[in-house]
Design a protein around this motif. Structure first.
Motif, PDB file in Angstrom:
ATOM      1  N   VAL A  18       0.769  -1.177   0.080  1.00 35.20           N
ATOM      2  CA  VAL A  18      -0.001   0.157   0.014  1.00 35.20           C
ATOM      3  C   VAL A  18       0.826   1.229   0.147  1.00 35.20           C
ATOM      4  N   LEU A  19       0.593   2.326  -0.785  1.00 32.76           N
ATOM      5  CA  LEU A  19       1.117   3.622  -0.950  1.00 32.76           C
ATOM      6  C   LEU A  19       0.201   4.649   0.242  1.00 32.76           C
ATOM      7  N   LEU A  20       1.121   5.465   0.934  1.00 28.45           N
ATOM      8  CA  LEU A  20       0.581   6.158   1.790  1.00 28.45           C
ATOM      9  C   LEU A  20      -0.406   5.576   2.749  1.00 28.45           C
ATOM     10  N   GLY A  21      -0.158   4.060   3.062  1.00 28.60           N
ATOM     11  CA  GLY A  21      -1.037   3.552   4.011  1.00 28.60           C
ATOM     12  C   GLY A  21      -2.412   3.128   3.272  1.00 28.60           C
ATOM     13  N   PHE A  22      -2.859   3.215   2.362  1.00 26.82           N
ATOM     14  CA  PHE A  22      -3.938   3.086   1.626  1.00 26.82           C
ATOM     15  C   PHE A  22      -4.372   2.678   0.138  1.00 26.82           C
ATOM     16  N   TYR A  75      16.708  22.594  -3.551  1.00 31.51           N
ATOM     17  CA  TYR A  75      15.895  21.044  -3.901  1.00 31.51           C
ATOM     18  C   TYR A  75      15.175  20.692  -2.986  1.00 31.51           C
ATOM     19  N   SER A  76      15.549  20.838  -1.548  1.00 29.65           N
ATOM     20  CA  SER A  76      14.780  20.606  -0.255  1.00 29.65           C
ATOM     21  C   SER A  76      13.646  21.434  -0.334  1.00 29.65           C
ATOM     22  N   LEU A  77      13.711  22.645  -0.542  1.00 28.55           N
ATOM     23  CA  LEU A  77      12.726  23.721  -0.383  1.00 28.55           C
ATOM     24  C   LEU A  77      11.750  23.270  -1.424  1.00 28.55           C
ATOM     25  N   ALA A  78      12.059  23.132  -2.777  1.00 28.55           N
ATOM     26  CA  ALA A  78      10.905  22.680  -3.629  1.00 28.55           C
ATOM     27  C   ALA A  78      10.172  21.365  -3.319  1.00 28.55           C
ATOM     28  N   THR A  79      11.187  20.380  -2.608  1.00 31.32           N
ATOM     29  CA  THR A  79      10.437  19.105  -2.528  1.00 31.32           C
ATOM     30  C   THR A  79       9.303  19.296  -1.156  1.00 31.32           C
ATOM     31  N   ILE A  80       9.530  20.021  -0.251  1.00 31.26           N
ATOM     32  CA  ILE A  80       8.627  20.477   0.915  1.00 31.26           C
ATOM     33  C   ILE A  80       7.485  21.142   0.231  1.00 31.26           C
ATOM     34  N   THR A  81       7.925  22.132  -0.847  1.00 30.36           N
ATOM     35  CA  THR A  81       6.727  22.860  -1.118  1.00 30.36           C
ATOM     36  C   THR A  81       5.829  21.856  -2.050  1.00 30.36           C
ATOM     37  N   TYR A  82       6.352  21.314  -2.930  1.00 28.94           N
ATOM     38  CA  TYR A  82       5.512  20.230  -3.635  1.00 28.94           C
ATOM     39  C   TYR A  82       4.560  19.314  -2.950  1.00 28.94           C
ATOM     40  N   LEU A  83       5.253  18.856  -1.579  1.00 31.88           N
ATOM     41  CA  LEU A  83       4.587  18.132  -0.926  1.00 31.88           C
ATOM     42  C   LEU A  83       3.344  18.339  -0.172  1.00 31.88           C
ATOM     43  N   ILE A  84       3.590  19.828   0.270  1.00 28.24           N
ATOM     44  CA  ILE A  84       2.583  20.221   0.808  1.00 28.24           C
ATOM     45  C   ILE A  84       1.277  20.713  -0.141  1.00 28.24           C
ATOM     46  N   PHE A  85       1.993  21.188  -1.447  1.00 29.99           N
ATOM     47  CA  PHE A  85       0.934  21.669  -2.283  1.00 29.99           C
ATOM     48  C   PHE A  85      -0.234  20.369  -2.609  1.00 29.99           C
ATOM     49  N   LEU A  86       0.677  19.225  -2.873  1.00 28.77           N
ATOM     50  CA  LEU A  86      -0.015  17.776  -3.106  1.00 28.77           C
ATOM     51  C   LEU A  86      -0.934  17.543  -2.151  1.00 28.77           C
ATOM     52  N   VAL A  87      -0.498  17.662  -0.907  1.00 26.07           N
ATOM     53  CA  VAL A  87      -1.333  17.263   0.394  1.00 26.07           C
ATOM     54  C   VAL A  87      -2.460  18.087   0.134  1.00 26.07           C
ATOM     55  N   LEU A  88      -2.433  19.396   0.313  1.00 22.62           N
ATOM     56  CA  LEU A  88      -3.437  20.181   0.243  1.00 22.62           C
ATOM     57  C   LEU A  88      -4.558  19.989  -1.133  1.00 22.62           C
ATOM     58  N   ILE A  97     -12.857  15.681   8.656  1.00 24.66           N
ATOM     59  CA  ILE A  97     -12.371  14.253   7.898  1.00 24.66           C
ATOM     60  C   ILE A  97     -11.072  14.809   7.235  1.00 24.66           C
ATOM     61  N   ALA A  98     -11.467  15.821   6.156  1.00 22.80           N
ATOM     62  CA  ALA A  98     -10.316  16.187   5.325  1.00 22.80           C
ATOM     63  C   ALA A  98      -9.327  16.787   5.893  1.00 22.80           C
ATOM     64  N   GLY A  99      -9.452  17.673   7.100  1.00 24.13           N
ATOM     65  CA  GLY A  99      -8.498  18.371   7.803  1.00 24.13           C
ATOM     66  C   GLY A  99      -7.545  17.380   8.488  1.00 24.13           C
ATOM     67  N   ALA A 100      -8.286  16.154   9.096  1.00 26.78           N
ATOM     68  CA  ALA A 100      -7.455  15.085   9.500  1.00 26.78           C
ATOM     69  C   ALA A 100      -6.750  14.508   8.933  1.00 26.78           C
ATOM     70  N   PHE A 101      -7.269  14.047   7.547  1.00 29.57           N
ATOM     71  CA  PHE A 101      -6.383  13.367   6.558  1.00 29.57           C
ATOM     72  C   PHE A 101      -5.188  14.238   5.997  1.00 29.57           C
ATOM     73  N   VAL A 102      -5.406  15.493   5.918  1.00 29.09           N
ATOM     74  CA  VAL A 102      -4.379  16.498   5.348  1.00 29.09           C
ATOM     75  C   VAL A 102      -3.243  16.459   6.773  1.00 29.09           C
ATOM     76  N   ALA A 103      -3.725  16.498   7.908  1.00 30.33           N
ATOM     77  CA  ALA A 103      -2.581  16.601   9.015  1.00 30.33           C
ATOM     78  C   ALA A 103      -2.045  15.228   9.029  1.00 30.33           C
ATOM     79  N   TYR A 104      -2.435  13.990   8.722  1.00 27.04           N
ATOM     80  CA  TYR A 104      -1.944  12.676   8.724  1.00 27.04           C
ATOM     81  C   TYR A 104      -0.827  12.782   7.614  1.00 27.04           C
ATOM     82  N   LEU A 105      -1.222  13.078   6.638  1.00 27.96           N
ATOM     83  CA  LEU A 105      -0.404  13.290   5.309  1.00 27.96           C
ATOM     84  C   LEU A 105       0.827  14.091   5.353  1.00 27.96           C
ATOM     85  N   LEU A 106       0.636  15.427   5.995  1.00 27.15           N
ATOM     86  CA  LEU A 106       1.861  16.259   6.631  1.00 27.15           C
ATOM     87  C   LEU A 106       2.698  15.621   7.370  1.00 27.15           C
TER      88      LEU A 106
END
Length: 816
Positions: A268-272, A392-405, A428-437
């Motif tokens: 499983v990816l991301l746990g689900f 590169y690290s800043l771009a990675t973090i920004t991308y991950l946050i954007f994808l999670v949102l 529910i959506a907020g809890a899921f976003v918090a989990y992914l972050l």
């Protein structure tokens, strides 16, 4: 030491693939050397030891191995000698993992441990077997480093942490099957497919041009696809297509690089999110180039699928069939996977591990994360604090946050749009976003901690091999078997066989004849004999209206017709003797009366002259005389008329009146007949619940029921305009309805519509075909797929029509 003549030979099957085998001539004798290019080691073997390794795969028992050895060296080898040889090789970790399944090597599959300086290390198999090691002595490494310490193998950059490549990352994988037999059997046939990657740049360029030129159409089709297929359906589609193909491609590539793919399973990816993956062993032996190609194969596969799917969608869009939807779905999932994960170096996918292998940095994320943290802390360690790594690290973090949102917003819209949870959806959506972050934060922090703990060892662990060590050798290959050549040549021959090309398209069934039953005789519906949906023969009464008024009028007209017929017959019969006699008697009576009246007048005149009568009496006598004379004249005329009979005009008038009465009766009788609604032909009654209209009033022209002819139906086939050149009137047609997917119905092309219809899927033409339906299975509105007989052409041409059309139309239009 003088240089010895050497010859590279085939490596025995049960040794790890990173080794190279050489035969060294020493005068009249020779020995064997195994060279480990990765660790810079060499191992010497005597001829009898190397012979044991070569024949071991074919000897499953000790007795058979001893017999083969005796035939070769004319002496018997003991079990102790074999144990010492195998123990020494196992201690050096030269056996491949699959070799330990051999009955004579099973005892070396499990390690025992001993405590040395308070540390648990692997115990030598020679010690366990109560024997001293006696054979391959390891030469000193080229860099002077000792042999392995018995710990976990060192993983090269691009391997560590890669799902499906790093065996430690597959701890939560559910095993499905062992693919090694399949890989071994199919590897020769799949190997030539590697040349297909050279077509990927051209295909990708064409796909990008098509997407740019048809962006509005593509976005519209993707919107329709999004409306018809849920997110769950798209995930399942990706799992069963792109994910399965990527796992197979990476398995074949890894197998070609001597890596053992011993498991294919699901994780499983991301746990689900479910996805297929592999379990590989021996990836620590991959070179930098092989690691890069292993990850690049996954990216190239998705680029290939995206490009081919784009071409298929464009060239089959006019058909609007399942293949078009499949290709469009492939464009969506392959393109999305490239952008979101596989081809994006900011995500932990193939592009990231490819970049890690290219930079020779297995902790790239951790190093970049530490560089970014160092920028904020003001650390002075320059290699980790480079601006490129921090960016590169800043771009990675920004991308991950954007994808999670983005995922959170999509989840919120789905919860509100489908489940209508209101405020609960936000929670529910907020809890899921918090989990992914939180998950991504812990992942980045974990990479940083690993890098911080291991960076001090990276410098001395890196090795630089000499040019001689890196020189590739020639490995003898067995000639290709004849059956493999035949197998490869067969598809080429099949491409030139004649093939009956058929134009396909979707169809809808329409009746050849359809009629609405009504009547021009309004009335009350008295009886309905069918309820609708039945098959009825021609002439059968379906319903009957009340006909009392019309039947009564018919009876009245019947009486009038009889009366007028009698009058006409009387006129045509002529004068009767009785009539003549009556007329004569009337004439004689009139004459007698006239004579008396005439004789009376002179007597009255005399009496008047004498004064005995008044003038009024005289005048009355004279008038009576004149009247009686006129009566005689009339009776004479009547006698003559009776004697002459009826005239032609009188007879014609009587006949005309009789005919008029008969016509009126026919009209009224027809009204009575039209109160019965009958089936005009053999067919079906389409209107349902007809009996519910009993005792209701049917007005003039008001529909009662709709019926259709079922003996022959019309199939309206929509075909792309590009295929109309192959369709001729009278061509055979085969249709397969969805309702009868196991049957085919035959027909012929009746009409080719001259109007081109523009639809969302492209331009189409309608072909009208008549289909025999005496069994009555085909009903109006049924749909399915039709195939229309076309031309006979080679197989390669029949299956490449879309490509040929694309080249001759689209590519031709690009040429200035």
């Amino acid at each position: 030491m003088t240089e010895q003549p050497s010859q590279k030979i085939v490596l025995p099957a049960y040794l790890i693939r990173r080794l190279e085998a050489f035969r060294i001539a020493k005068g009249s004798e020779h020995s064997y050397i195994l060279r480990d290019k990765l660790y810079g080691k060499t191992y010497d073997f005597d001829p009898w030891q190397f012979f044991i390794l070569e024949v071991l795969p074919g000897c499953e028992t000790l007795e058979k191995l001893q017999a083969v050895f005796h035939d070769r060296f004319d002496r018997t080898i003991t079990k102790d000698e074999l144990d010492m040889l195998f123990s020494s090789i196992a201690d050096q970790k030269l056996f491949e993992e699959s070799a330990l399944q051999h009955p004579l090597l099973e005892q070396y599959a499990k390690h025992s441990f001993e405590v040395v300086d308070g540390k648990a290390v692997h115990k030598s198999f020679s010690t366990v077997g109560q024997a001293a090691p006696a054979a391959p002595a390891a030469a000193a490494p080229v860099d002077g480093k000792a042999a392995g310490d018995g710990g976990a193998p060192e993983l090269p950059p691009g391997v560590e942490g890669a799902t499906g490549v790093d065996s430690r990352a597959a701890s939560r994988m559910l095993k499905l099957f062992d693919p090694r037999p399949m890989l071994k059997a199919l590897a020769p046939a799949v190997a030539p497919l590697r040349y297909a990657m050279y077509a990927v740049p051209v295909l990708l360029l064409v796909a990008i041009v098509l997407a740019a030129n048809n962006w509005h159409v593509l976005s519209s089709d993707l919107g329709n696809l999004h409306a018809h297929f849920s997110l769950f359906a798209r995930v399942i589609f990706m799992l069963l297509t792109v994910n399965v193909l990527s796992v197979l491609v990476m398995s074949f590539v890894a197998n070609a690089f001597r890596v053992s793919v011993d498991k294919i399973g699901i994780t499983v990816l991301l746990g689900f999110i479910p996805r297929f993956t592999t379990h590989m062993t021996g990836t620590e032996n991959l070179s930098r180039r092989e690691t890069m190609w292993l990850h690049a194969s996954n990216i190239i596969l998705r680029l290939f699928l995206f490009s081919v799917a784009m071409l298929v969608w464009y060239n089959t869009r006019d058909h609007a069939n399942t293949l078009t939807e499949f290709a469009l779905m492939m464009v969506l999932v392959a393109g999305a996977s490239l952008i979101i994960e596989t081809g994006n170096p900011l995500a932990k996918g193939s592009a990231y591990f490819l970049l890690s292998a290219f930079l020779n940095e297995k902790n790239l994320r951790g190093k970049a994360y530490r560089a970014l943290v160092g920028k904020f802390r003001g650390d002075v360690y320059e290699p980790a604090n480079s601006n490129a790594l921090a960016l590169y690290s800043l771009a990675t973090i920004t991308y991950l946050i954007f994808l999670v949102l983005l995922i959170g917003v999509g989840l919120l819209e789905w919860l509100n749009g489908h489940l209508r949870l209101g405020g609960s959806a936000v929670i529910i959506a907020g809890a899921f976003v918090a989990y992914l972050l939180w998950r991504n934060y812990t992942g980045l922090k974990h990479f940083g901690d690993i890098y911080e703990k291991t960076q001090q060892f990276d410098r001395w662990r890196k090795r630089t091999l000499t040019a001689d060590d890196m020189a590739p050798g020639e490995t003898p290959k067995a000639p290709m078997a004849w059956w493999k050549k035949v197998l490869l040549a067969t598809p080429v021959v099949l491409l030139f066989l004649p093939y009956p090309y058929e134009v396909s398209g979707s169809f809808s069934i329409y009746p050849l004849r359809r009629q609405v039953l009504s009547t021009d005789t309004p009335g009350l519906i008295q009886t309905v004999y069918f309820d609708g949906g039945e098959s009825v023969k021609q002439g059968t009464v379906i319903a009957r209206l009340a006909d009392n008024d019309y039947a009564g009028q018919v009876k009245v007209l019947d009486a009038q017709i009889q009366e007028q017929a009698a009058v006409l017959a009387n006129l045509k019969a002529g004068p009767k003797p009785e009539q003549v006699r009556v007329a004569q008697e009337a004439l004689e009576t009139a004459r007698t009366t006239a004579r008396y009246s005439r004789e009376k007048v002179p007597r009255i005149e005399k009496l008047y002259a004498s004064g005995a009568m008044s003038f009024e009496e005289l005048d009355t006598a004279r008038k009576q005389r004149d009247d009686d004379a006129m009566e005689v004249t009339e009776r004479i005329a009547d006698l003559q008329l009776v004697k002459s009979g009826a005239t032609a005009d009188e007879i014609a008038a009587a006949e005309a009146k009789l005919s008029s009465l008969q016509q009126q009766r026919a009209i009224e009788a027809d009204k009575v007949a039209r109160t019965e609604v009958r089936m005009p032909f053999d067919g079906n009654i389409l209107t349902l619940h007809l009996k519910d209209r009993t005792n209701s009033f049917l007005d003039k022209g008001q529909p009662l029921a709709t019926v259709e002819y079922i003996g022959t139906v019309t199939a309206e086939v929509d075909i792309p305009e590009a295929d109309v050149q192959y369709v001729k009137p009278g061509a055979k047609v085969r249709i397969r309805p969805v309702a009868y997917f196991n049957r085919e119905f035959d027909g012929t092309v009746a009409t080719i519509d001259r109007n081109v219809t523009k639809e969302e899927t492209g331009t189409t033409l309608k072909i009208l075909a008549t289909i025999d339906n005496h069994g009555g299975e085909l009903n109006t509105g049924m749909t399915g797929t039709a195939k229309i007989q076309g031309e006979t052409m080679p197989v390669w041409k029949a299956f490449s029509q879309a490509i040929i059309r694309f080249v001759k139309v689209q590519v031709w239009s690009w040429i200035p």
